[in-house]
Motif scaffolding. Structure first.
Motif, mmCIF file in Angstrom:
data_model
loop_
_atom_site.group_PDB
_atom_site.id
_atom_site.type_symbol
_atom_site.label_atom_id
_atom_site.label_comp_id
_atom_site.label_asym_id
_atom_site.label_seq_id
_atom_site.Cartn_x
_atom_site.Cartn_y
_atom_site.Cartn_z
ATOM 1 N N GLY A 1 0.988 -1.189 0.002
ATOM 2 C CA GLY A 1 -0.004 0.001 -0.119
ATOM 3 C C GLY A 1 0.886 1.284 0.040
ATOM 4 N N LYS A 2 0.161 2.338 -0.602
ATOM 5 C CA LYS A 2 0.778 3.621 -0.725
ATOM 6 C C LYS A 2 0.038 4.485 -0.085
ATOM 7 C CE LYS A 2 2.958 7.103 -3.880
ATOM 8 N NZ LYS A 2 3.169 7.397 -5.337
ATOM 9 N N ASN A 3 0.361 5.301 0.799
ATOM 10 C CA ASN A 3 -0.289 6.415 1.858
ATOM 11 C C ASN A 3 -1.105 7.061 0.685
ATOM 12 O OD1 ASN A 3 0.492 5.104 3.904
ATOM 13 N ND2 ASN A 3 1.912 6.841 4.734
ATOM 14 N N VAL A 4 -2.469 7.435 1.067
ATOM 15 C CA VAL A 4 -3.466 8.353 0.338
ATOM 16 C C VAL A 4 -2.930 9.809 0.542
ATOM 17 C CG1 VAL A 4 -5.603 9.186 -0.206
ATOM 18 C CG2 VAL A 4 -5.022 6.448 -0.312
ATOM 19 N N LYS A 5 -2.914 10.090 1.864
ATOM 20 C CA LYS A 5 -2.641 11.348 2.438
ATOM 21 C C LYS A 5 -1.321 11.283 2.981
ATOM 22 C CE LYS A 5 -7.714 12.030 3.803
ATOM 23 N NZ LYS A 5 -8.535 12.436 4.940
ATOM 24 N N SER A 6 -0.841 12.457 3.114
ATOM 25 C CA SER A 6 0.647 12.967 3.692
ATOM 26 C C SER A 6 0.379 13.396 4.956
ATOM 27 C CB SER A 6 1.362 14.033 2.896
ATOM 28 O OG SER A 6 0.661 15.205 2.876
ATOM 29 N N GLY A 7 1.486 13.493 5.889
ATOM 30 C CA GLY A 7 1.548 13.944 7.219
ATOM 31 C C GLY A 7 1.799 12.987 8.243
ATOM 32 N N GLU A 8 1.873 13.381 9.524
ATOM 33 C CA GLU A 8 2.111 12.404 10.677
ATOM 34 C C GLU A 8 0.803 11.820 11.567
ATOM 35 O OE1 GLU A 8 5.156 14.506 12.729
ATOM 36 O OE2 GLU A 8 6.424 14.406 11.468
ATOM 37 N N ILE A 9 0.872 11.203 12.245
ATOM 38 C CA ILE A 9 -0.019 10.456 12.978
ATOM 39 C C ILE A 9 -0.321 11.618 14.076
ATOM 40 C CG2 ILE A 9 -0.893 8.785 14.676
ATOM 41 C CD1 ILE A 9 0.768 6.872 12.976
ATOM 42 N N LYS A 10 -1.535 11.962 14.540
ATOM 43 C CA LYS A 10 -1.919 12.987 15.505
ATOM 44 C C LYS A 10 -2.680 12.184 16.457
ATOM 45 C CE LYS A 10 -1.904 17.020 12.236
ATOM 46 N NZ LYS A 10 -2.560 18.068 11.724
ATOM 47 N N HIS A 11 -2.315 12.733 17.945
ATOM 48 C CA HIS A 11 -3.213 12.037 18.847
ATOM 49 C C HIS A 11 -4.111 13.148 19.848
ATOM 50 C CE1 HIS A 11 0.276 9.300 17.935
ATOM 51 N NE2 HIS A 11 -0.550 8.310 18.333
ATOM 52 N N HIS A 12 -4.977 12.536 20.480
ATOM 53 C CA HIS A 12 -5.777 13.470 21.381
ATOM 54 C C HIS A 12 -4.737 13.570 22.795
ATOM 55 C CE1 HIS A 12 -9.483 13.507 19.220
ATOM 56 N NE2 HIS A 12 -9.189 12.298 19.014
ATOM 57 N N GLU A 13 -5.250 14.260 23.656
ATOM 58 C CA GLU A 13 -4.474 14.398 24.837
ATOM 59 C C GLU A 13 -4.239 13.049 25.754
ATOM 60 O OE1 GLU A 13 -5.826 17.659 27.100
ATOM 61 O OE2 GLU A 13 -5.336 19.063 25.698
ATOM 62 N N ASP A 14 -5.403 12.240 25.418
ATOM 63 C CA ASP A 14 -5.431 10.888 26.078
ATOM 64 C C ASP A 14 -4.685 9.955 25.367
ATOM 65 O OD1 ASP A 14 -6.955 10.335 24.061
ATOM 66 O OD2 ASP A 14 -8.810 9.780 25.210
ATOM 67 N N GLY A 15 -3.933 10.275 24.385
ATOM 68 C CA GLY A 15 -3.105 9.317 23.843
ATOM 69 C C GLY A 15 -3.913 8.355 22.715
ATOM 70 N N THR A 16 -5.153 8.671 22.402
ATOM 71 C CA THR A 16 -5.682 8.030 21.284
ATOM 72 C C THR A 16 -5.509 8.547 20.115
ATOM 73 O OG1 THR A 16 -7.805 9.145 22.036
ATOM 74 C CG2 THR A 16 -7.675 7.079 22.794
ATOM 75 N N VAL A 17 -5.582 7.929 19.014
ATOM 76 C CA VAL A 17 -5.395 8.600 17.763
ATOM 77 C C VAL A 17 -6.440 9.497 17.241
ATOM 78 C CG1 VAL A 17 -4.954 7.926 15.256
ATOM 79 C CG2 VAL A 17 -3.944 6.621 16.977
ATOM 80 N N ARG A 18 -5.939 10.629 16.728
ATOM 81 C CA ARG A 18 -7.089 11.580 16.153
ATOM 82 C C ARG A 18 -7.085 11.407 14.781
ATOM 83 N NH1 ARG A 18 -6.753 17.145 15.193
ATOM 84 N NH2 ARG A 18 -4.557 17.196 16.010
ATOM 85 N N GLU A 19 -5.817 11.518 14.005
ATOM 86 C CA GLU A 19 -5.834 11.389 12.708
ATOM 87 C C GLU A 19 -4.492 10.421 12.350
ATOM 88 O OE1 GLU A 19 -7.806 12.468 10.547
ATOM 89 O OE2 GLU A 19 -9.040 14.009 11.845
ATOM 90 N N ASP A 20 -4.800 9.562 11.368
ATOM 91 C CA ASP A 20 -3.851 8.690 10.863
ATOM 92 C C ASP A 20 -3.695 8.816 9.390
ATOM 93 O OD1 ASP A 20 -1.866 6.824 10.521
ATOM 94 O OD2 ASP A 20 -3.212 5.319 11.731
ATOM 95 N N PRO A 21 -2.813 9.363 8.920
ATOM 96 C CA PRO A 21 -2.717 9.355 7.672
ATOM 97 C C PRO A 21 -2.174 7.979 6.796
ATOM 98 C CG PRO A 21 -0.925 10.618 8.348
ATOM 99 C CD PRO A 21 -1.996 10.291 9.547
#
Length: 251
Positions: A56-76
């Motif tokens: 697979g090749k990532n559709v979106k660029s960028g880095e994984i972003k997390h909420h304050e509690d450590g859970t994933v908010r955005e994962d490109p």
């Protein structure tokens, strides 16, 4: 179906579809839609997670972003373009895979790891646009599903494609506003069916006329936050006038 639970409506939706083909081996389980199963490569069936990561090749660029509690908010890295799949007759399809985040959005709230997959089944069942589903897979407590890539351009591709077509910056801005207007109009149709989701340009695929660049169709992607008001959905599906979304429970 009024009053039917979220779990039951999702289960019945999945079961009411044509029987899915299965391939199991150890901790691997792949279920493919029968009408398109001959496109699914053995490499994916045998090790779907490995295929996702390596092919697979990532559709979106960028880095994984997390909420304050450590859970994933955005994962490109969760959505990837796969190599084209082809069947024994040589027909080809463009394919996208999505890894399920068990903690995110409605998946985390419902506990249903294939919530998004089942929502897409319900959407297409009433003739509304969504990518065509191909397969879902489980391996070593990881989950993903595969869909055909929707025809058209993604929002992050628009500027380059439209510039290369000869459009001016003013024309591109006008096109973007038309895209937003059409997206909002589509959102209103979805609401008539009790299908409630966010409407962001980056989550849409725009099918455009090659000559005029007019938008012919919009296909929404990214359904993990979608809720469906079941009473409204079923009444609209059956041809009755839906009640306001506040009148029944949602999932």
């Amino acid at each position: 179906m009024e009053g039917e639970s979220t779990q039951n409506i999702l289960e019945s939706s999945s079961k009411s579809k044509q029987k899915l083909s299965k391939k199991q081996g150890g901790k691997v389980k792949v279920e493919s839609k029968p009408e398109i199963e001959d496109f699914v490569p053995e490499e994916f069936k045998n090790e779907p997670i490995k295929y996702f990561e390596e092919k697979g090749k990532n559709v979106k660029s960028g880095e994984i972003k997390h909420h304050e509690d450590g859970t994933v908010r955005e994962d490109p890295t969760a959505v990837k373009d796969f190599p084209e799949w082809k069947n024994p007759s040589g027909e080809k399809i463009k394919v996208v895979g999505k890894r399920v985040n068990a903690e995110k959005a409605q998946v985390g709230q419902t506990g249903d790891l294939f919530h998004e997959y089942k929502v897409m089944e319900l959407v297409t069942d009433v003739g509304l646009p969504a990518p065509r589903l191909i397969a879902k897979a489980e391996q070593n407590n990881q989950y993903l599903f595969v869909m055909e890539r929707a025809t058209g351009i993604r929002w992050n591709e628009r500027t380059q494609i439209l510039r290369e077509s000869g459009m001016s910056e003013a024309d591109i801005e006008n096109w973007q506003q038309k895209a937003r207007d059409k997206m909002q109009a589509l959102g209103d149709v979805f609401e008539e069916y009790g299908i409630l989701r966010g409407w962001k340009e980056q989550d849409m695929v725009f099918d455009i006329d090659e000559q005029t660049k007019e938008i012919k169709k919009i296909t929404p992607t990214d359904w993990e936050r979608t809720k469906i008001n079941l009473e409204t959905y079923n009444k609209k599906k059956d041809g009755a006038s839906p009640k306001p979304p506040s009148a029944a429970g949602s999932f």
